[in-house]
Scaffold this motif. Sequence first.
Motif, short mmCIF file in Angstrom:
data_model
loop_
_atom_site.label_atom_id
_atom_site.label_comp_id
_atom_site.label_asym_id
_atom_site.label_seq_id
_atom_site.Cartn_x
_atom_site.Cartn_y
_atom_site.Cartn_z
N VAL A 115 -62.86 -35.29 13.30
CA VAL A 115 -61.49 -34.81 13.43
C VAL A 115 -60.89 -35.61 14.74
N ASP A 116 -59.98 -36.43 14.52
CA ASP A 116 -59.50 -37.11 15.33
C ASP A 116 -57.97 -37.25 15.85
N THR A 117 -57.63 -36.56 16.87
CA THR A 117 -56.17 -36.29 17.29
C THR A 117 -55.75 -36.97 18.52
N GLY A 118 -54.82 -36.71 19.08
CA GLY A 118 -54.22 -37.10 20.42
C GLY A 118 -53.15 -36.13 20.92
N ASP A 119 -52.90 -36.42 22.20
CA ASP A 119 -52.07 -35.63 23.01
C ASP A 119 -50.60 -35.82 22.44
N VAL A 120 -50.37 -36.96 22.25
CA VAL A 120 -49.05 -37.32 22.04
C VAL A 120 -48.60 -36.96 20.57
N TYR A 121 -49.19 -37.02 19.67
CA TYR A 121 -48.94 -36.54 18.24
C TYR A 121 -48.37 -35.14 18.22
N GLY A 122 -46.83 -35.41 18.01
CA GLY A 122 -46.09 -34.08 18.12
C GLY A 122 -45.97 -33.43 19.38
N HIS A 123 -46.25 -34.20 20.37
CA HIS A 123 -46.21 -33.81 22.00
C HIS A 123 -46.98 -32.44 22.02
N GLY A 124 -48.48 -32.63 21.61
CA GLY A 124 -49.14 -31.60 21.71
C GLY A 124 -49.32 -30.78 20.48
N ARG A 125 -48.66 -30.78 19.64
CA ARG A 125 -48.66 -30.11 18.31
C ARG A 125 -49.81 -30.10 17.45
#
Length: 351
Positions: free
Chosen positions: A51-61
């Motif tokens: 699972v690949d996410t990022g802190d900027v996606y939805g500003h933490g959401r």
Amino acid sequence: MQYSELGDSGLEVSEVGFGAWTVGTDWWGDRSEEDAIEMLQYAVDQGVTYVDTGDVYGHGRSEEIVGRALSEVRDEVTVATKVGYDFYNNPQAGHGEIPKQMNPEYLREAVEKSLERLEMDSVDLLQLHNADVSEITPDVLELLDELEEEGKIDATGLALGPSIGWLAEGDLAIEAEFDSVQLVWNVLEQEVGDHFLETIERTGSSTSLIPRVPHSSGILNEQVTPDTELGEGDHRGFRPDAWYETGWEKLEKLRFLEQAGERTMGQAAIAWLLSHDSVASVTPTFRTKADIDEWAAASDVPKLTDEEMARVDELYENDFGIDRDDGMDSLRTSVDGADIESAGLDKLAAD
């Protein structure tokens, strides 16, 4: 589902991963938090463990949703996140890029905040998010080593994008033995991926490649057709009309990759990427459970034959027999085109 090792980190990733940018923003359609969590958990049930996410996606959401969705299966999944965009002090303006912060002090604080949102003691893979080659300094590399020694991360990566290019950056990461490089790469956009394959072979690096946008923004999975009207805010709308029109013609010439009842075009696009040994995982943009059902199975469909791979190569080398500009910008460079010239891709550079 088949699984691979990420670089030489010892981390196992599913060959098809979940790009959690879709659950943190409305760029790929809006959904409730409940629906987002359900999608993530459904994907894990289908064998998707990367699972690949990022802190900027939805500003933490996105990180918050990923943390809640995976809390009961944390030991069964490999979680990646990204840091580098300073959304704490800069509001998002549409799809525009916000300022980056790549100094060690900021990055350390960003990692700590990501772990809080994920509700995790450590993250498996930490990726610098769209860092220019000049931003990957010795101090930043030292910080990554420190975070690994402290047990806050297990592996390091570089996520490239959103525009095509970043040759100097990817080469640096490969030569520095980063565990992974994430990039835009698909059957219709091959130059950058091919270049990194050559860099890996030349250096003997163990770096794994993680392609995203495998369906070329909806063309290769046929979710964007000549009759599709992209909704307001749909992230795929950044592609020019000429690019889609050219892409639909190219798609028809790739129909031989389909096998009735065994391999869809959407699966073939992923299987083509997985045919390259350096590819550890491919992260398509899941929007629905039906997407997960189809694309997660791409790891197990019939492998592309040598003849099929050669035919794709021939089509691409001849631009699919289409003599028309597709409207896309030239390759991006942060080093005044020196990387493009060195890679022999001058024809794709700006005039």
